[in-house]
Each structure stands twice: as C-alpha cells, then as structure tokens.
Design an enzyme around this catalytic site. Structure first.
Site, mmCIF file in Angstrom:
data_model
loop_
_atom_site.group_PDB
_atom_site.id
_atom_site.type_symbol
_atom_site.label_atom_id
_atom_site.label_comp_id
_atom_site.label_asym_id
_atom_site.label_seq_id
_atom_site.Cartn_x
_atom_site.Cartn_y
_atom_site.Cartn_z
ATOM 1 C CG ASP A 78 -0.533 -4.699 -5.162
ATOM 2 O OD1 ASP A 78 -1.808 -4.153 -5.057
ATOM 3 O OD2 ASP A 78 0.190 -3.974 -4.880
ATOM 4 C CG ASP A 122 3.411 -0.539 -7.173
ATOM 5 O OD1 ASP A 122 2.619 -1.472 -7.164
ATOM 6 O OD2 ASP A 122 3.085 0.181 -6.300
ATOM 7 C CE LYS A 133 -5.395 -2.844 0.606
ATOM 8 N NZ LYS A 133 -6.202 -3.511 1.448
ATOM 9 C CE1 TYR A 157 -1.004 -0.364 3.052
ATOM 10 C CE2 TYR A 157 0.411 1.548 2.845
ATOM 11 C CZ TYR A 157 -0.528 0.578 2.373
ATOM 12 O OH TYR A 157 -0.794 0.703 1.059
ATOM 13 C CG ASP A 209 5.742 -1.952 -4.860
ATOM 14 O OD1 ASP A 209 6.762 -1.660 -5.275
ATOM 15 O OD2 ASP A 209 4.673 -1.169 -4.539
ATOM 16 C CE1 TYR A 251 7.664 8.277 -1.959
ATOM 17 C CE2 TYR A 251 5.879 6.274 -2.173
ATOM 18 C CZ TYR A 251 6.534 7.632 -1.657
ATOM 19 O OH TYR A 251 5.970 8.044 -0.309
ATOM 20 C CB SER A 290 -8.354 -31.205 -21.356
ATOM 21 O OG SER A 290 -7.870 -30.837 -22.591
#
Ligand code: F6R
Ligand code: MG
Ligand code: MG
Length: 375
Positions: free
Chosen positions: A234, A53, A232, A229, A13, A91, A243
C-alpha cells in the site's frame, strides 16, 4: 535561504483491526508517544496517520534522506506498535517487518518509504497521499495527469514556470533499475512504461523550470523483497504544490475519476481507487474497494501545520459514488479477468498445485493430419 528540510513518510502494516480493515487506536497512540519523545531532538516535527490497516509516519528533520538515525526511529516505532498489536492479537501483527534487526536503512526491511530534501520556500504547501489495498503503480496515472496532462493541469500551459515540463523518474521493479524521462517531449515513451503499473512505477518527479523535486513515492514491492506474498505494498507519496508547481486543486483533481488499480481482495483483483476522508478510509466491502486519503500540510520552518483532510469535501462525493458503482459492476465478474488480476500479478495463487494435481489429466489435442503438417 535556511538549512534544508527533509520530509520522510515511512509506512507499515503492523497488524489490522479487524482483519485487514483498519488500525487499532492504541497502536497509533504508541507511535504518537514514541515520536513525541524525539520532537526537537532528531525530529523537527511529526504527524501520525492511518489509512486502512497501514500506519503512516510523516517526519520532518534536518538530516537528509536515508539517515540511519531517522530510519531506525521509524523502525523502532513500528516494532513497538507491533508489540501492542501482538498483545491485542491484531490480525497479521508485524506483517510488514521482514527483518529481525535494523541494519542502517529501512529500505528493503519491509516498511515503505518516500522522502525528499529541499529548501523550504516562503510558503510550502504539501499534499501527502496514502493508499490502502493497492500497489505503488496506482500513483502512475494520477502522477501523469498532474505533471504531464494539461487537461488536468492547465498550469502546464499557462504558468511560465511550469511550461518547460517535468522529469519523471521510473523504477523498473523487476530489474531494479531507473530511467528518467522528460515531459512533454518523451510523454509517449513514458506512457509505454507506466501503463504497466505492476512493473514500472513513478518514483519521483522533478520540475525542469525550477530545478526542484516536486514529488516522491514509495516503490517497494514486499513480495519481491521477501520472495513470497506478505501483503500489498500500500503506497504513499509526497507532492509539493503551488508557485510554479501544480496547484493543490490540480493535484487533487487527478483523483476525481476513480481509476482502476490492482489490489483489493487478496491483492489479486482490480478495483476503483476511492478518494475518501480519513474517517471513511476503512476498507470493508470485499476488503475494499481500495482507498486513498490526501493530507494537506503547510510547512513552517519544518513544523507540519496540519493536516487538513483534503478529500473530506462534497466535491469528491461524485467520485466516491462512481467508485461504488464501478465496484458493484466489476464485482459481478467474480474470479474472471480482468476483475481478477492476470496470473503473474496475483498475490495468492493455487495454480501450481492445481496444475500439478491435474497434470495427468491433460491429453494432446487430436488435429487432422493436414493441420499437424502445418498445411
Ligand atoms: C489485501 C489484503 C486482504 C487479505 C485477505 C486474506 O491486500 O490484505 O484482502 O489478502 O483478507 O487474508 P489472509 O490470507 O491473511 O486470511
Ligand atoms: Mg494487512
Ligand atoms: Mg494495507
């Protein structure tokens, strides 16, 4: 048998448009151009995608996993994209690039990475999943369904090459260690771990019948790397199909019931993981609900033939409707668990400040004397 091919999915991100909802097309154009310059050189092929994002770079090459030059290319590409994001004042521009300089391997620097090396089969169907507003443990439940649950994957019972089962590699994010468990015989042990998706994450799956890698997932947790923090993690994952490996339809079927995952608003809530088409993968309501896209490719001598947008199918309309219904229901619970994650899994918390401010207001509980004596 030819030279082995490596598929690397590297994602980050580097800034949202608008807020945390989507990427800006100019950042994707930058990535497209930067990688095109290396096609036929460092790379055999590449494909640039986005979910919410997050920008996902799918790279194929002959250099093996953890190749410094390939990692550096992805790093420099994200740096360039960040330049575009800063110019447009997107952002959180550059939010996932935690280091100032590249140091040989992109792991630990912020971007997520999933890569596997294998010999391309006569036909090599791949499905690459990419999610936004959730965490790597979100893959635990579908990976279990795909590779260990015959109610999802009948091939486990009726395909002789799948009958001996799969080995799951689990990453303990808190202790930074791995364990490998064999299914079906260790399925209960496996579930005891991966039922805690905030800590134990499936990082890879191997076919015991074919002796081949079948799946690999991103497992980094940014906040554990950065110590604070920073958004996240992601996740993305690569699954080889058909097969003697799960059929494409068995792989997609695991997403037909939107399961509850951690993430969503402020990385601090529980919500349904909605399987959706690429053009619907822009979380808005309460910064969500969490989304997953599935891109299908056929590899042809390392060329990525595709992608096909696998969830752009009316057969997943019901899963989307159900996800919206679950989202509406669970939202009504506001800041209460289990909609809000338990305190230790929240990405934002004001609890230490509130505790400190109100510490003097706590008084001992007065109990009858008999109770205090433990009678
Ligand atoms: C969740 C996410 C968003 C943000 C939220 C607040 O992973 O990215 O839900 O957490 O929009 O963002 P800030 O704190 O940047 O205002
Ligand atoms: Mg973001
Ligand atoms: Mg994201």
């Amino acid at each position: 048998m030819g030279e082995k091919i490596t598929v690397s999915v590297i994602k980050a991100d580097i800034g949202g448009f608008v807020g945390h909802g989507a990427v800006h097309p100019e950042t994707l154009e930058y990535a497209q151009e930067a990688l095109a310059a290396e096609k036929g050189r460092l790379l055999v092929d590449f494909s640039v995608s986005s979910v919410g994002d997050d920008i996902n770079l799918v790279l194929t090459h002959r250099r093996g996993v953890n190749d410094p030059a390939v990692h550096q290319l992805a790093w420099e590409t994200f740096r360039g994209c960040t330049g575009v994001a800063k110019r447009l004042k997107l952002y959180g521009a550059g939010q996932d690039l935690l280091a100032d300089a590249f140091s040989g391997n992109i792991r630990g620097l912020g971007p997520g990475i999933a890569e596997m090396e294998f010999e391309e089969r006569p036909s090599e169907p791949l499905v690459i999943f990419m999610a936004d507003k959730t965490e790597p443990g979100a893959w635990n439940l579908p990976l279990y369904r795909i590779f260990a649950d015959p109610f999802n994957t009948p091939g486990l019972v009726i395909d002789p090459k799948m009958h001996s089962g799969f080995t799951f590699e689990i990453h303990d994010l808190r202790e930074d260690r791995l364990i490998r468990l064999n299914c079906p015989e260790e399925a209960y042990d496996l579930l005891a771990f991966i039922g805690t998706p905030g800590r134990f994450v499936v990082s890879a799956v191997y076919s015991r019948g074919l002796g081949e890698i079948a799946a690999v997932a991103t497992t980094q947790r940014l906040n554990l790397i950065a110590g604070r923090y920073v958004g996240k993690d992601d996740p993305s994952m690569i699954i080889r199909c058909q097969s003697g490996l799960p059929a494409v339809g068995e792989v997609l079927e695991a997403f037909s019931t939107p399961h509850l995952v951690g993430g969503w608003m402020r990385g601090s809530f529980v919500g349904p993981l909605m399987p959706c088409a690429v053009e619907q993968a822009h979380p808005t309501r309460y910064d969500g609900p969490p989304r997953v896209i599935a891109l299908g490719y056929q590899l042809a001598e390392g060329e990525l033939v595709g992608p096909r947008d696998m969830f752009a199918d009316v057969a997943f309309d019901e899963a989307r409707r159900l996800a919206n219904e679950i989202a509406g229901y669970i939202r009504r619970q506001g800041p209460f668990e289990p909609h809000r994650l338990p305190a230790e899994d929240m990405e934002y918390t004001t609890m230490p400040q509130i505790m400190a401010r109100l510490a003097d207001r706590f008084v001992p509980v007065q109990r009858p004397a008999a109770q205090q004596a433990g009678v």
